[in-house]
Write a protein that holds these residues in place. Structure first.
Motif, PDB file in Angstrom:
ATOM      1  N   GLY A  68       0.778  -1.227   0.000  1.00 18.68           N
ATOM      2  CA  GLY A  68       0.000   0.000   0.000  1.00 18.68           C
ATOM      3  C   GLY A  68       0.809   1.276   0.000  1.00 18.68           C
ATOM      4  N   MET A  69       2.144   1.196   0.079  1.00 21.86           N
ATOM      5  CA  MET A  69       2.957   2.410   0.016  1.00 21.86           C
ATOM      6  C   MET A  69       3.062   2.848  -1.450  1.00 21.86           C
ATOM      7  SD  MET A  69       6.618   3.245   1.753  1.00 21.86           S
ATOM      8  CE  MET A  69       7.531   2.066   0.781  1.00 21.86           C
ATOM      9  N   PHE A  70       2.944   4.140  -1.703  1.00 24.77           N
ATOM     10  CA  PHE A  70       2.827   4.597  -3.081  1.00 24.77           C
ATOM     11  C   PHE A  70       3.411   5.991  -3.242  1.00 24.77           C
ATOM     12  CE2 PHE A  70      -0.656   6.590  -0.944  1.00 24.77           C
ATOM     13  CZ  PHE A  70      -0.912   7.765  -1.636  1.00 24.77           C
ATOM     14  N   SER A 117       3.360   4.517  -8.686  1.00 26.16           N
ATOM     15  CA  SER A 117       4.266   3.445  -8.243  1.00 26.16           C
ATOM     16  C   SER A 117       3.766   2.930  -6.905  1.00 26.16           C
ATOM     17  CB  SER A 117       5.705   3.957  -8.126  1.00 26.16           C
ATOM     18  OG  SER A 117       6.164   4.436  -9.381  1.00 26.16           O
ATOM     19  N   LEU A 118       3.463   1.631  -6.852  1.00 26.60           N
ATOM     20  CA  LEU A 118       2.793   1.025  -5.700  1.00 26.60           C
ATOM     21  C   LEU A 118       3.547  -0.210  -5.246  1.00 26.60           C
ATOM     22  CD1 LEU A 118       0.243   0.763  -3.820  1.00 26.60           C
ATOM     23  CD2 LEU A 118      -0.773  -0.606  -5.656  1.00 26.60           C
ATOM     24  N   HIS A 156      -8.855   5.683  -4.428  1.00 27.26           N
ATOM     25  CA  HIS A 156      -8.157   4.408  -4.254  1.00 27.26           C
ATOM     26  C   HIS A 156      -7.646   4.199  -2.832  1.00 27.26           C
ATOM     27  CE1 HIS A 156      -8.036   4.608  -8.717  1.00 27.26           C
ATOM     28  NE2 HIS A 156      -8.131   3.297  -8.607  1.00 27.26           N
ATOM     29  N   GLN A 157      -7.760   5.193  -1.979  1.00 29.94           N
ATOM     30  CA  GLN A 157      -7.496   4.970  -0.566  1.00 29.94           C
ATOM     31  C   GLN A 157      -8.643   4.225   0.108  1.00 29.94           C
ATOM     32  OE1 GLN A 157      -6.648   8.981   0.740  1.00 29.94           O
ATOM     33  NE2 GLN A 157      -4.443   8.610   0.774  1.00 29.94           N
ATOM     34  N   ILE A 158      -9.809   4.208  -0.530  1.00 26.51           N
ATOM     35  CA  ILE A 158     -10.976   3.499  -0.003  1.00 26.51           C
ATOM     36  C   ILE A 158     -11.320   2.276  -0.850  1.00 26.51           C
ATOM     37  CG2 ILE A 158     -13.397   3.755   0.660  1.00 26.51           C
ATOM     38  CD1 ILE A 158     -12.932   6.731   0.933  1.00 26.51           C
ATOM     39  N   LEU A 202      -4.456   2.211  -1.628  1.00 31.23           N
ATOM     40  CA  LEU A 202      -3.365   3.137  -1.304  1.00 31.23           C
ATOM     41  C   LEU A 202      -3.409   3.444   0.182  1.00 31.23           C
ATOM     42  CD1 LEU A 202      -3.600   5.605  -4.322  1.00 31.23           C
ATOM     43  CD2 LEU A 202      -2.350   3.450  -4.159  1.00 31.23           C
ATOM     44  N   LYS A 203      -2.282   3.259   0.855  1.00 33.26           N
ATOM     45  CA  LYS A 203      -2.286   3.386   2.317  1.00 33.26           C
ATOM     46  C   LYS A 203      -1.213   4.326   2.825  1.00 33.26           C
ATOM     47  CE  LYS A 203      -2.306   0.574   6.522  1.00 33.26           C
ATOM     48  NZ  LYS A 203      -2.168  -0.798   7.085  1.00 33.26           N
ATOM     49  N   HIS A 204       0.047   4.114   2.443  1.00 34.09           N
ATOM     50  CA  HIS A 204       1.166   4.882   2.999  1.00 34.09           C
ATOM     51  C   HIS A 204       1.796   5.731   1.897  1.00 34.09           C
ATOM     52  CE1 HIS A 204       0.842   2.444   6.569  1.00 34.09           C
ATOM     53  NE2 HIS A 204       1.048   1.346   5.865  1.00 34.09           N
TER      54      HIS A 204
END
Length: 524
Positions: free
Chosen positions: A445-447, A462-463, A504-506, A515-517
């Motif tokens: 989830g880091m992007f 970039s993920l 895309h965070q949800i 997407l998280k971090h």
């Protein structure tokens, strides 16, 4: 007779033709050659002194150093007041610590000998006005050797700095490290089943995943085994060796995969070793792969001949070895550090009064922020449904307003809103983007989003997923004189990159994970 004598120079100054002559006694000359200034000497004699008249050096004042400039070279990486290769003094002394946020920007922090890495991270996060204080870390970076390691939260920063050589380019870097305690959350992903030793599964009727979860949560680690390409210090050739990592230390087998005591050779005690991640090891050290790390004794100098370089077959294997090194060396201290970071993170998050709401990522709760006393959880399901409908109506109104804006003037400012976001990194290359994600932990989830170097007016997401970096092209698309962005050939349209990220965070959409971090870089 036991007499303790302090070193004194018996100097007789005589002025002759603007010159100064110095006369020293033979005793003082011997002391000058054997010991530094201000250190007591003990001279033993055959006579004895009564105990009540015994003189202790600890009760006498130390002679001040008349040449302090000799102990602080101008080009030393350790600033004035720090140690530079000597044992750290008491916690009451202060030191100036220089920490870098990137290659050029740095900040000086006043610390004591008892200041930990966690304390320094909190100070820097507050001074830089970071929106969050989670997952920040201090990185010990050696530029010439391309070595890095994340300092543990309990490590004393001044003590670490004192082990550096005087003439070196070593520095501390303040950056995000999302993977610092990720193995406590997902231990099975960090310890593959094929790398867990058979002797570690001593409990019958328990699977390897259950064994890993139980051991990691208790601050322990299973025995790790596997092949590594290794290069001894001073040599250029690499050879494949079978290694076993236990609580008692690191061992290598001189006969294949045999773990019999007569075939295992002791490599080093984990208490005296530090493990570093090596970047660009293939080019710099001729490694057979890119997944290089090294171990070095804490007291050894930072030279190529003092490093034991190792290369794993995959990123998952390298992560497993490095994580096992940390757990075996620090044990339950890492668990205490993780609990401390979790408790400090909860202080900055609103508490949930109802215990039925879990801490899962999927759990969501309706909130009302219309009152003056702050947000409240909406308990009534009918009220929550009405709030949801009202929020959806307001969202459609905001989107209609954004669509009605002209493409010039305000529209150009609106399309550039992503450039002030922490996850946008401009025109960095694909290789540089992968390096940034690797440095900050490479967790799921880091992007980051960057400008595409191959396609004009396009962007690239970039993920990180499963310790690998995936790249997704974001294409601009025009419909009805309006500009949109899409990643799925126009199926889902977004008015700008900020809306794309928030969606895309949800929702995962076409991505393997939400997407998280955000990969964040700050200038101190």
């Amino acid at each position: 007779m036991e007499v303790e004598v302090f070193r004194r120079s018996m100097i007789e100054t005589v002025s002759r033709r603007d010159s100064v002559s110095v006369k020293c006694s033979p005793a003082s000359q011997n002391l000058q050659m054997s010991t530094p200034r201000s250190i007591p000497l003990t001279i033993r004699n055959t006579h004895s002194i009564p105990a009540k008249k015994e003189f202790r050096a600890s009760s006498a004042p130390l002679i001040p150093n008349p040449f302090p400039e000799l102990c602080s070279p101008t080009h030393s990486p350790v600033l004035t007041g720090s140690l530079g290769g000597r044992n750290p003094p008491s916690n009451s002394s202060t030191h100036v610590l220089r920490v870098f946020g990137d290659a050029t920007h740095s900040r000086s922090v006043l610390v004591t000998s008892g200041t930990t890495a966690h304390d320094v991270c909190n100070m820097l996060a507050q001074n830089a006005h970071c929106t969050d204080e989670e997952s920040w870390a201090l990185i010990e970076h050696h530029s010439a050797l391309r070595l890095e390691r994340c300092l543990e939260d309990h490590e004393l920063v001044v003590q670490v700095q004192s082990s550096w050589p005087v003439e070196s380019d070593t520095k501390l870097i303040f950056r995000k490290n999302y993977a610092k305690y990720e193995f406590f959350k997902k231990p099975v992903l960090f310890f593959p089943e094929h790398m867990i030793s058979d002797s570690a599964d001593v409990t019958k009727g328990i699977t390897s995943s259950e064994l890993v979860q139980n051991m990691v949560k208790s601050g322990s680690c299973p025995e790790i085994q596997g092949f590594l390409h290794v290069r001894e210090g001073g040599k250029k050739s690499w050879k494949k060796v079978y290694f076993v990592l236990r609580r008692s230390g690191l061992y290598c087998s001189n006969k294949g995969q045999s773990k019999e005591p007569r075939h295992l050779q002791f490599v080093g005690d984990l208490e005296d070793l530090n493990v570093f991640t090596v970047f660009n090891g293939r080019k710099l050290y001729g490694a057979p792969g890119e997944h290089v790390f090294c171990i070095k004794a804490s007291k050894d100098r930072f030279r190529c001949q003092d490093l034991k370089l190792m290369c794993a077959d995959s990123e998952q294997s390298r992560t497993c070895w490095i994580t096992a090194f940390r757990l075996f060396k620090h044990g339950k201290q890492l668990q205490c550090n993780y609990q401390l970071s979790q408790s400090s993170a909860r202080l900055h998050k609103p508490s949930r009064p109802d215990s039925k709401y879990t801490d899962r990522e999927e759990s969501m709760v309706a909130m009302d922020f219309s009152g003056k006393s702050g947000g409240r959880v909406i308990q009534n399901p009918h009220e929550a449904q009405n709030a949801e409908q009202e929020e959806g109506h307001n969202w459609r109104k905001r989107e209609a307003l954004r669509h009605s804006l002209p493409t010039s003037g305000h529209g150009s400012q609106l399309s550039a809103v992503h450039r002030v976001q922490p996850w946008f990194h401009g025109g960095v290359s694909r290789t540089e983007a992968q390096r940034l994600l690797e440095e900050q932990g490479q967790v799921d989830g880091m992007f980051l989003i960057r400008d595409s170097q191959l396609h004009a007016q396009c962007f690239v997401l970039s993920l990180c997923y499963n310790l690998k970096t995936k790249h997704y092209l974001i294409i601009p698309l025009e419909q009805e004189d309006k500009q949109y962005y899409t990643m799925d050939d126009g199926v889902t349209l977004f008015t700008d990159l900020l809306q794309l990220v928030e969606f895309h965070q949800i929702n995962r959409g076409i991505l393997p994970v939400c997407l998280k971090h955000p990969c964040t870089c700050i200038a101190l």
